[in-house]
Scaffold this motif. Structure first.
Motif, PDB file in Angstrom:
ATOM      1  N   ASN A 110      86.967 -84.099 -75.135  1.00 40.15           N
ATOM      2  CA  ASN A 110      87.296 -82.739 -74.721  1.00 40.15           C
ATOM      3  C   ASN A 110      86.030 -81.890 -74.627  1.00 40.15           C
ATOM      4  O   ASN A 110      85.992 -80.759 -75.102  1.00 40.15           O
ATOM      5  CB  ASN A 110      88.298 -82.117 -75.698  1.00 40.15           C
ATOM      6  CG  ASN A 110      89.002 -80.926 -75.091  1.00 40.15           C
ATOM      7  OD1 ASN A 110      88.955 -80.720 -73.882  1.00 40.15           O
ATOM      8  ND2 ASN A 110      89.668 -80.143 -75.930  1.00 40.15           N
ATOM      9  N   ARG A 116      95.713 -83.041 -72.803  1.00 46.46           N
ATOM     10  CA  ARG A 116      94.995 -83.603 -71.651  1.00 46.46           C
ATOM     11  C   ARG A 116      95.723 -84.861 -71.197  1.00 46.46           C
ATOM     12  O   ARG A 116      96.154 -85.659 -72.027  1.00 46.46           O
ATOM     13  CB  ARG A 116      93.547 -83.923 -72.033  1.00 46.46           C
ATOM     14  CG  ARG A 116      92.847 -82.738 -72.669  1.00 46.46           C
ATOM     15  CD  ARG A 116      91.379 -82.972 -72.914  1.00 46.46           C
ATOM     16  NE  ARG A 116      91.029 -84.001 -73.851  1.00 46.46           N
ATOM     17  CZ  ARG A 116      91.202 -83.942 -75.181  1.00 46.46           C
ATOM     18  NH1 ARG A 116      91.760 -82.871 -75.733  1.00 46.46           N
ATOM     19  NH2 ARG A 116      90.816 -84.935 -75.964  1.00 46.46           N
ATOM     20  N   ASN A 153      93.432 -80.012 -66.910  1.00 49.55           N
ATOM     21  CA  ASN A 153      93.743 -80.915 -68.034  1.00 49.55           C
ATOM     22  C   ASN A 153      94.314 -82.235 -67.524  1.00 49.55           C
ATOM     23  O   ASN A 153      94.921 -82.989 -68.272  1.00 49.55           O
ATOM     24  CB  ASN A 153      94.730 -80.245 -69.013  1.00 49.55           C
ATOM     25  CG  ASN A 153      96.035 -79.817 -68.343  1.00 49.55           C
ATOM     26  OD1 ASN A 153      96.113 -79.729 -67.122  1.00 49.55           O
ATOM     27  ND2 ASN A 153      97.048 -79.521 -69.145  1.00 49.55           N
TER      28      ASN A 153
END
Ligand code: RAT
Ligand code: ZN
Length: 415
Positions: free
Chosen positions: A414, A295, A318
């Motif tokens: 996440n 990411r 991402n």
């Protein structure tokens, strides 16, 4: 739930912005345990490099002479030139005025003596929470360089970062200045080579893992030049691809990329000597596509790259755009960039970080950002209302929390 009348939208947005504590996701501030490397107070504020660059435009002093002065003398000269002899209308100068006002100090005085006295009487442990409250932030992410000898020693001694500060593992020296720093890492017992061969990349992973354990950073970060290209046959590509990104995946943390700086175009100005260039964001495209399990928090320094960054954020999930970095942190550009981001990305970005280097700067930087962003959000809600969808205070609160807190928190986790 009550929908808000168009004429009340801006007031409501401002109230919500003022009442929401933000997370400042990129600063150069330090927790009190770091001692002298954490900057605060009037002399640091006045010798901020943003102001030093402005000093040389309004004073005839040559930089080489300026650097020979003591810090007190430098601060006095900046004050006299930019605040007494001229009205401090630029963003960076007005910022000092706003800080003094927020702290109840007189910015019209010719002498700095009362202001210096005020700061001498502050205890940092009480001053920090007060400054954060005035700035409307709950926590700040530091910039932590494991190859800075002074800082590394403090980490190794087991510093407590406390409730207000989080770490970010900054990799500029390793990624951008490998030739100058590989031997420093080698001297610490890692089997690394200048050509990145042998065990170098696994050893850098071991080095990074040790620092992640020590610092508990929320992300890793690097600033990159406008000339940044990825992938190419250079140490930077090897280090990013085979050491940094695997470590980010292993520890489930994002990588922050700050792209577009041209370091030291005028070395005479020291910290104020850096400039900006337009970057080729295809490198960002390559990274986002080739590493879907990583990411990326991304800020680009040139105004011209902003639209492309929004387009890439629509292609790659991402990728999380953040902030109006450095030369972009001016009301006109913050408004323009934030408006473009809302139009293209809804609320799925992080509008701003402070980049504060001196503690009290968070007061003016966040005041200014809130003031620039309020009308932009209000306008988006106005258009929505006119087109048939009423907006409530809860809607606005949800969006503001998302922009300035949970987009970041979720990206870290996440989730
Ligand atoms: O904004 C600044 O103070 C710059 O000098 C840089 O520190 C920049 O923000 C960076 O993080 O490289
Ligand atoms: Zn910075």
């Amino acid at each position: 739930m009550n929908s808000i009348a168009v004429q009340s939208l801006e007031t409501t947005v401002s109230e919500v912005l003022d009442g929401t504590p933000f997370i400042d996701i990129h600063t150069h501030l330090f927790a009190p345990g770091f001692g002298k490397i954490g900057l605060w107070g009037i002399d640091e504020l006045l010798t901020y490099h943003y102001l030093e660059a402005e000093l040389f435009r309004s004073s005839s002093i040559h930089p080489s002479k300026y650097w020979l002065l003591s810090q007190t003398q430098r601060a006095d000269l900046v004050w006299k030139t930019l605040f007494v002899e001229n009205p401090p209308v630029s963003e960076a100068t007005r910022g000092v005025v706003a800080i003094l006002q927020a702290l109840g100090l007189d910015s019209n005085a010719r002498s700095l003596a009362p202001v210096r006295e005020y700061f001498q009487n502050q205890k940092l442990a009480d001053h920090i929470p007060r400054v954060f409250k005035l700035a409307g932030i709950s926590e700040a992410v530091m910039t932590n360089d494991p190859l800075d000898p002074e800082e590394a020693a403090i980490w190794s001694a087991g510093v407590d970062t406390g409730p207000f500060f989080r770490a970010a593992l900054r990799l500029d020296r390793i990624i951008n200045e490998w030739d100058a720093h590989w031997s420093v890492i080698a001297a610490q017992g890692y089997t690394v080579q200048q050509d990145c061969g042998g065990q170098t990349l696994s050893e850098i992973r071991r080095f990074l893992a040790a620092w992640v354990t020590r610092m508990q950073p929320v992300y890793m970060a690097v600033s990159l030049p406008d000339s940044f290209l990825f992938p190419v046959e250079d140490a930077r590509t090897h280090l990013i691809r085979d050491a940094v990104l695997p470590t980010c995946r292993e520890f489930n943390m994002p990588m922050a990329l700050m792209i577009g700086v041209r370091r030291q175009v005028n070395p005479l100005l020291k910290n104020a000597g850096d400039a900006v260039g337009i970057a080729d964001l295809r490198s960002l495209e390559n990274l986002s596509r080739e590493f879907p399990d990583n990411r990326f928090l991304v800020s680009v320094l040139s105004r011209e790259n902003q639209h492309e960054l929004c387009v890439y954020a629509r292609k790659f999930f991402n990728l999380l755009p953040f902030g109006c970095w450095w030369f972009l942190n001016n009301p006109s550009l913050v408004a323009e960039i934030t408006r473009m981001r809302v139009e293209m990305l809804g609320m799925s970005f992080i509008p701003q970080h402070s980049d504060a280097r001196v503690l009290e700067q968070v007061i003016y930087k966040w005041r200014s950002s809130r003031r620039s962003i309020a009308p932009v959000l209000a306008k988006a809600y106005e258009l929505l209302t006119v087109d048939g969808r009423a907006v409530t205070r809860e809607d606005i609160q949800g969006d503001v929390s998302r922009l300035f807190r949970t987009n970041f928190q979720r990206f870290l986790e996440n989730s």
